[in-house]
Design an enzyme around this catalytic site. Structure first.
Site, PDB file in Angstrom:
ATOM      1  N   ASP A   7     -74.352  24.453  -8.296  1.00  0.00           N
ATOM      2  CA  ASP A   7     -75.505  24.919  -9.068  1.00  0.00           C
ATOM      3  C   ASP A   7     -75.192  24.670 -10.542  1.00  0.00           C
ATOM      4  OD1 ASP A   7     -77.401  26.389 -10.440  1.00  0.00           O
ATOM      5  OD2 ASP A   7     -77.355  28.100  -9.063  1.00  0.00           O
ATOM      6  N   HIS A   8     -75.904  23.720 -11.132  1.00  0.00           N
ATOM      7  CA  HIS A   8     -75.582  23.311 -12.500  1.00  0.00           C
ATOM      8  C   HIS A   8     -75.971  24.362 -13.538  1.00  0.00           C
ATOM      9  CE1 HIS A   8     -74.181  20.691 -15.495  1.00  0.00           C
ATOM     10  NE2 HIS A   8     -74.637  19.550 -15.037  1.00  0.00           N
ATOM     11  N   ARG A   9     -76.634  25.436 -13.098  1.00  0.00           N
ATOM     12  CA  ARG A   9     -76.899  26.530 -14.041  1.00  0.00           C
ATOM     13  C   ARG A   9     -75.631  27.350 -14.262  1.00  0.00           C
ATOM     14  NH1 ARG A   9     -81.359  29.753 -10.960  1.00  0.00           N
ATOM     15  NH2 ARG A   9     -79.744  29.435  -9.396  1.00  0.00           N
TER      16      ARG A   9
END
Ligand code: CAO
Length: 559
Positions: free
Chosen positions: A531-533
């Site tokens: 999850d690139h967040r």
């Protein structure tokens, strides 16, 4: 006004149950029999209704608490004197005096006009399969009750599945389950005996006799719709037959395999929401009131911004158009099982909400495989199998400990990270019924043998459909291994709200340059989606390099 403590009533045999939903908040005005909380055992979900009208002063429990019969749940300021001390969960309605009138204070209630609690009349009944709209036998795919359970009228007894529809067969009256007369996987048809129950009925309404055979008054039928065939009568034979027969008891209603409690169903009816379109975020995909509120909020926002609600999730993404595939050749309609639908919802939710990135690497597992091969005789003696999976679990646990940002979740408001201090890892298991992800707990504290035993146990339970919801919850990270099947690499979808997932492909011997010559090494292709967040490419690079190093040097796994 009196202040009363409401307790958990008779749980019908269940010892401990979980509070899965709070239906009221302090300050709320509740009516007699309005749901206060929803409880769930491993067998059933039940609402606890308020035994009196009043104002909620305080909630004594919170979601996730485990309670037993008699536990205090709510402090209630009653508007008037109670009729009964504590209404049982599935109690029949208190008797209402025929000459009940509006009181001077303007409050009309059953509670005011009844002076004595009414003793329920008990009678033994056989519940039979109602008219299911087809003469073909249908399969019992789920028994939703156990002997000893106390049911309300219309609580689901069993779920049956025919070629074209899934049907929930509810209890035709409130009462206790004495015996279940069918088995999961068995076939039944209209008129077959389903269960023996001790019916509870108020005397005034009691028109049934002991041993009398009664038919459930309502069955709910889910229409199986599929692209391009909604208007095709052939696609819905069960329902249309039932309707043609004019079966009085058949009510087309919300699907049985929609997992939602009575409070959510009531709210859905009030809001006019089709529950089939709502993704459930509760345990086992249960649809909570918040899910309905979120759905409506999104739908309103999408409508106001002029976007479509194409895929039913108010995402604004254009819907995939229905196609009448019959125009192009022979087809067969195969209804999705509940597990497939849940997987579809979870995958779509993660794919649409989580900005995914996948990175790839290879681990040199030559030494690991030699070590594993040397342990095979001992594994046999121990009566277990030692595949690469326990090593992967151990290596992931170490990588998560060393790279704590991978062991986080992000809160739904995007304001906080939740840093987990435990290492629970899910393992995707392919079963004949679909994909399930049991979770191995505290992997960092366990040795390879114990992990091997637990993985094998969990995989067997998963294939036998015997995993409990608790065994599929609480994961920090997931491993999805297709190594035994094949392939060079794949991009797994993050099992949100986890941050990362490891995809394992098939190892093979490859020539590896050691600085002076190519040597044959056993290489394991791996992928990590994240999850690139929560983490970025450099974080993943560090996590991945650590993981690959662990797998390349089995001595490190012992540390
Ligand atoms: N490369 C080569 N061989 C491998 C391997 C790999 N990466 N991983 C496992 N193997 C071998 C095992 O060693 C075993 O052989 P031996 O008995 O000779 O040692 C054989 O393949 C069979 O292994 P297995 O599949 O029975 O056991 P496992 O521990 O590797 O996996 C489980 C268990 C439950 C993960 C697996 O059975 C499974 O269900 N995999 C599918 C997961 C899935 O569907 N993922 C996709 C999710 S997204 O759609």
């Amino acid at each position: 006004m009196t202040t009363d403590i409401i307790h958990v009533p008779d749980l019908g045999g269940a010892e401990t149950v979980e509070v899965i939903e709070l239906c009221v908040a302090p300050g709320d005005t509740v009516e007699l029999e309005q749901s206060l909380i929803v409880l769930e055992s491993d067998k059933a979900t039940m609402d606890v209704p308020s035994p009196k009208a009043g104002i909620v002063k305080a909630l004594i429990v919170k979601e996730g608490d485990t309670v037993i019969e008699g536990s205090a749940i709510v402090e209630l300021e009653a508007e008037f004197e109670p009729v009964v001390e504590a209404a049982p969960v599935f109690a029949s309605e208190p008797e209402v005096s025929p000459d009940a009138t509006e009181s001077e204070g303007g409050i009309t209630s059953k509670a005011e006009v009844v002076s004595e609690p009414v003793e329920p009349v008990m009678s033994e009944q056989i519940v039979i399969v109602p008219d299911i709209g087809t003469s073909d036998p249908v399969e019992v795919i789920e028994i939703t009750v156990s002997v000893g359970d106390m049911l309300s009228e219309d609580d689901s007894l069993v779920v049956v599945e025919g070629d074209k529809a899934t049907m929930d067969i509810p209890a035709p009256f409130a009462g206790e389950v004495l015996e279940i007369l069918v088995e999961e996987g068995g076939k039944v048809t209209t008129g077959d005996n389903l269960a023996r129950m001790m019916a509870v009925a108020a005397p005034a309404q009691d028109s049934v006799q002991a041993e009398e055979i009664v038919e459930p008054s309502v069955i709910t039928i889910e229409a199986v719709t599929s692209p391009g065939v909604q208007s095709d009568s052939e696609a819905l034979p069960v329902i249309s037959e039932a309707q043609e027969l004019g079966s009085p008891g058949v009510e087309l209603s919300v699907s049985a395999d929609i997992y939602a409690g009575p409070a959510s169903r009531t709210l859905a009816r009030e809001l006019g929401v089709d529950l089939r379109k709502v993704a459930g975020s509760g345990p086992r995909g249960r649809i909570l009131k918040e899910d309905l509120q979120g759905y409506v909020k999104n739908a309103v926002a999408a409508a106001e911004s002029g976007q479509g609600v194409g895929n039913g999730m108010a995402s604004g993404i254009p819907a995939v158009p229905d196609v009448d595939f019959k125009k192009f050749g022979e087809i067969e309609i195969i209804p999705l099982k509940k597990i497939h639908k849940l997987t579809a919802v979870n995958m779509q939710r993660s794919w649409l909400n989580v900005p995914h990135v996948t990175q790839f690497d290879e681990a040199d597992i030559t030494d690991l495989e030699d070590f594993r091969a040397s342990l095979k005789p001992e594994a046999e003696k121990r009566g277990t199998r030692l595949t690469p999976l326990p090593f992967l679990l151990k290596a992931c646990a170490h990588a998560l400990l060393a790279n704590a940002e991978f062991n986080r979740s992000i809160t739904s408001d995007g304001e906080n990270f939740v840093q987990k201090k435990y290492i629970h890892i899910g393992v995707a298991v392919d079963t004949p019924k679909g994909l399930v992800v049991p979770v191995i707990r505290d992997v960092d504290t366990k040795g390879l043998w114990q992990l091997a035993v637990e993985v094998n146990d969990m995989a067997s339970k998963a294939r036998d459909g015997k995993l409990s919801p608790a065994e599929m919850q609480g994961g920090c990270f997931t491993i999805s291994s297709l190594g035994a099947i094949g392939g060079n690499g794949f991009t797994p979808i993050v099992n949100t709200p986890e941050v990362g997932i490891l995809g394992v492909s098939k190892s093979q011997i490859k020539p590896v340059w050691n600085g002076s010559e190519f040597i044959p090494r056993m290489m394991l292709p791996l992928s990590v989606s994240y999850d690139h967040r929560v983490v970025n490419g450099a974080d993943c690079g560090r996590f991945f390099t650590y993981l690959v190093k662990e797998l390349g040097d089995t001595r490190r796994l012992a540390l």
